[in-house]
Design an enzyme around this catalytic site. Structure first.
Site, mmCIF file in Angstrom:
data_model
loop_
_atom_site.group_PDB
_atom_site.id
_atom_site.type_symbol
_atom_site.label_atom_id
_atom_site.label_comp_id
_atom_site.label_asym_id
_atom_site.label_seq_id
_atom_site.Cartn_x
_atom_site.Cartn_y
_atom_site.Cartn_z
ATOM 1 N N CYS A 175 26.376 119.603 34.439
ATOM 2 C CA CYS A 175 26.010 121.023 34.361
ATOM 3 C C CYS A 175 27.146 121.950 34.762
ATOM 4 C CB CYS A 175 24.790 121.277 35.235
ATOM 5 S SG CYS A 175 25.013 120.671 36.914
ATOM 6 N N GLU A 210 20.664 123.858 46.309
ATOM 7 C CA GLU A 210 20.437 122.497 46.809
ATOM 8 C C GLU A 210 21.604 122.155 47.719
ATOM 9 O OE1 GLU A 210 19.705 120.001 43.267
ATOM 10 O OE2 GLU A 210 17.590 120.143 43.809
ATOM 11 N N TRP A 224 18.188 114.262 32.876
ATOM 12 C CA TRP A 224 18.532 112.858 32.596
ATOM 13 C C TRP A 224 19.983 112.503 32.923
ATOM 14 C CZ3 TRP A 224 22.387 113.853 29.359
ATOM 15 C CH2 TRP A 224 22.270 114.917 28.438
ATOM 16 N N ASN A 225 20.811 113.449 33.346
ATOM 17 C CA ASN A 225 22.239 113.108 33.459
ATOM 18 C C ASN A 225 22.583 112.364 34.749
ATOM 19 O OD1 ASN A 225 21.771 115.493 34.866
ATOM 20 N ND2 ASN A 225 23.800 116.318 34.446
ATOM 21 N N GLU A 269 17.803 124.666 39.130
ATOM 22 C CA GLU A 269 19.177 124.195 38.927
ATOM 23 C C GLU A 269 19.360 124.035 37.430
ATOM 24 O OE1 GLU A 269 21.509 123.811 41.161
ATOM 25 O OE2 GLU A 269 20.279 124.158 42.940
ATOM 26 N N GLY A 310 21.557 125.275 33.502
ATOM 27 C CA GLY A 310 22.788 124.982 32.766
ATOM 28 C C GLY A 310 23.918 125.948 33.070
ATOM 29 N N LYS A 345 23.201 134.388 38.145
ATOM 30 C CA LYS A 345 22.636 134.852 36.869
ATOM 31 C C LYS A 345 21.581 133.848 36.355
ATOM 32 C CE LYS A 345 26.987 136.157 35.296
ATOM 33 N NZ LYS A 345 27.928 136.815 34.373
ATOM 34 N N GLY A 386 16.284 127.344 29.231
ATOM 35 C CA GLY A 386 15.039 127.682 28.516
ATOM 36 C C GLY A 386 13.834 127.027 29.166
ATOM 37 N N THR A 387 13.973 125.772 29.576
ATOM 38 C CA THR A 387 12.853 125.089 30.235
ATOM 39 C C THR A 387 12.609 125.725 31.599
ATOM 40 O OG1 THR A 387 13.793 123.089 29.240
ATOM 41 C CG2 THR A 387 11.888 122.793 30.655
#
Ligand code: NAD
Length: 487
Positions: A282, A461, A150-151, A248, A250, A454, A229-230
């Site tokens: 991010c 991208e 959403w950012n 892509e 965090g 990591k 996590g997602t």
């Protein structure tokens, strides 16, 4: 007052769902519902796949230069509608107009333009093997899926659709349920520019719709932007059909400020990398390691500039440079981290409270916050906060600073400020991060590949290599001599 209801954009037009299910979208600066959106139910999902199959057949049969011409037309439309689109981004995300007006649409358009330019230049190889030879073709993957955060809603949709479409794929894009409108506008623009129906479909909803995309056997690749996590769930789910993935995710990125650095420039970088887009970026440098000789000078200037130069308020006011956080939940999460910083013993240099600006009293604002005297084991130093919260730490030895900067399972970005050219490169080469800056921070032009080391990501991208990630290589062996057979 009734608010608009937006439907899913499938096959070149809006398609009504059958379930009747909708969700509400709020303006984070006012806490008011601004519109509703229909959820992509099974009927819409099937239509999205069927039309993408048709769209892909038409689009992939066009020459790269024909596709390029159409995409460049879309770029022209994006730029012409900059202000209309930027306003949508401000109302959906709560970010300041002064940013959206010159960054969000422009950087999205740049990437589509870049890949439109590259597409006709993509070539295969050929090589002689004796008298026979082989050649390769770069073929599109088929139907790809994009799932956005959403950012930077419109920018993310452009960064995924640019290379996907340039390479001849169809893309089904699911924006974040917090910011769904920008992607719909992009779909309208692509269609108006001449992208065939079904090549760019937009499906709406939350995790369940995302899960459907990651599971579908008809989808060849998923490009995801969101939380670590997602991302893990998406990779696990995509494994069921062996989809290609780009992740892509965090970060908790370090910025190292040495004692020979231009301190004012380093403070500018630290403020940009923590307070731009109210900290919801991010690549932010949320761990600032400052050499002990310049620590006091650094935090004195940081405190003064943070307290004097930041204006929170109605994000549509062009003077405002600190907007509202995306949601009430996220606001609570960020305030919770601030409480943890205090309870775990960090010194609150400035900020630390929720704000209620007169021009936007119901918005989810947090004051730009700086913690000093931080230690590496504090929660605020270890976890991504995704809000305007900076942690400053001291170092006095280069090797130790590098070791501490790398002591994280994340590796999205990193930066170094020093006037010593050898040290700049020596240090940055040892930092475990995919996106690095020397005496700069945050710029991400279309030409530069971006992605994480990591657990911050898989794949890249932007940049030339990304076009390859949206193609597959077909090798073709050509027999010029008789087959030798024992049979
Ligand atoms: P999020 O992970 O909560 O959601 C991202 C998207 O995934 C949304 O569209 C959401 O609906 C969808 N989703 C949720 N559960 C899903 C599931 N099980 N399967 C498939 N899709 C699912 O992230 P967010 O809160 O929207 O965004 C903030 C995060 O994004 C931060 O961690 C930030 O660092 C990261 N981010 C990374 C980049 C980058 O380029 N590396 C850019 C922007 C944001």
């Amino acid at each position: 007052m009734t608010t608009p209801v937006y439907q899913n954009f499938i096959n070149g037009h809006f398609l009504k769902n059958q379930s009747g299910e909708t969700f509400a979208v709020k303006n984070p600066a006012t806490d008011e519902v601004i519109y509703h959106v229909e959820v992509a139910d099974a009927f819409v999902q099937n239509a999205a796949i069927e039309s993408a199959k048709q769209g892909f057949a038409t689009w992939s049969a066009m020459t790269p230069i024909e596709r390029s011409r159409i995409l460049l037309k879309a770029v022209e439309l994006l730029r012409a509608r900059n202000d209309e689109l930027a306003k949508i981004e401000v109302l959906d995300t709560g970010k300041p107009w002064q940013e959206a007006e010159c960054v969000d649409v422009q950087t999205g358009a740049d990437v589509i333009e870049y890949f439109a330019g590259l597409a006709p230049a993509q070539v295969g190889q050929q090589q002689m093997v004796g008298e026979d030879f082989y050649y390769t073709r770069k073929e599109p993957l088929g139907i790809c899926a994009g799932i956005g955060a959403w950012n930077y809603p419109l920018q993310i949709a452009c960064w995924k659709s640019g290379p996907a479409l340039a390479a001849g794929n169809a893309l089904i894009f699911k924006p974040s349920e917090e910011t769904p409108l920008g992607a719909i506008k992009l779909a309208e623009i692509f269609f108006e520019a001449g992208v065939p129906a079904g090549v760019f479909n937009v499906v709406q909803g939350a995790a369940e719709v995302g899960q459907w995309l990651t599971q579908s056997d008809d989808i060849e690749k998923v490009s995801f932007t969101g939380e670590v996590g997602t991302g893990k769930k998406v990779v696990a789910s995509a494994a069921g059909s062996l989809k290609d993935v780009t992740m892509e995710l965090g970060g908790k990125s370090p910025l190292l400020v040495f004692d020979d650095a231009d301190i004012s420039q380093a403070v500018s970088a630290a403020m940009l990398g923590n307070f731009y887009t109210q900290g919801e970026i991010c690549t932010n440098c949320t761990r600032i390691y400052v050499h002990k000789n310049v620590y006091k000078q650094f935090i004195d200037e940081l405190k003064t500039r943070t307290e004097q130069n930041i204006i929170a308020g109605d994000p549509m006011n062009p003077e405002v440079n600190l907007g509202a956080l995306i949601s009430k939940n996220h606001h609570e999460l960020v305030m919770g981290y601030i409480d943890k910083g205090i309870s775990e013993g960090a010194t609150l240099l400035t900020g630390g409270e929720a704000l209620k600006p007169d021009s936007a009293p119901n918005g989810y604002f947090v004051a730009p916050t700086v913690f000093t005297d931080c230690t590496d084991d504090m929660t605020i130093v270890k976890e991504e906060i995704f809000g305007p919260v900076m942690s400053v730490l001291v170092f006095d030895d280069e090797d130790d600073a590098i070791r501490r900067a790398n002591d994280t399972h994340l590796g999205l970005a990193a930066g170094v400020f020093t006037k010593d050219i050898k040290r700049a490169h020596r240090v940055i080469h040892q930092l475990q991060a995919g996106i690095c800056w020397i005496n700069s921070y945050g710029n991400s032009p279309a030409e530069m590949p971006v992605g994480g080391y990591k657990q911050s990501g898989i794949g890249r991208e932007n940049g030339i290599e990304t076009l390859d990630h949206y193609t597959q290589t077909k090798s073709i062996y050509v027999g010029m001599t008789d087959i030798e057979s024992p049979f």
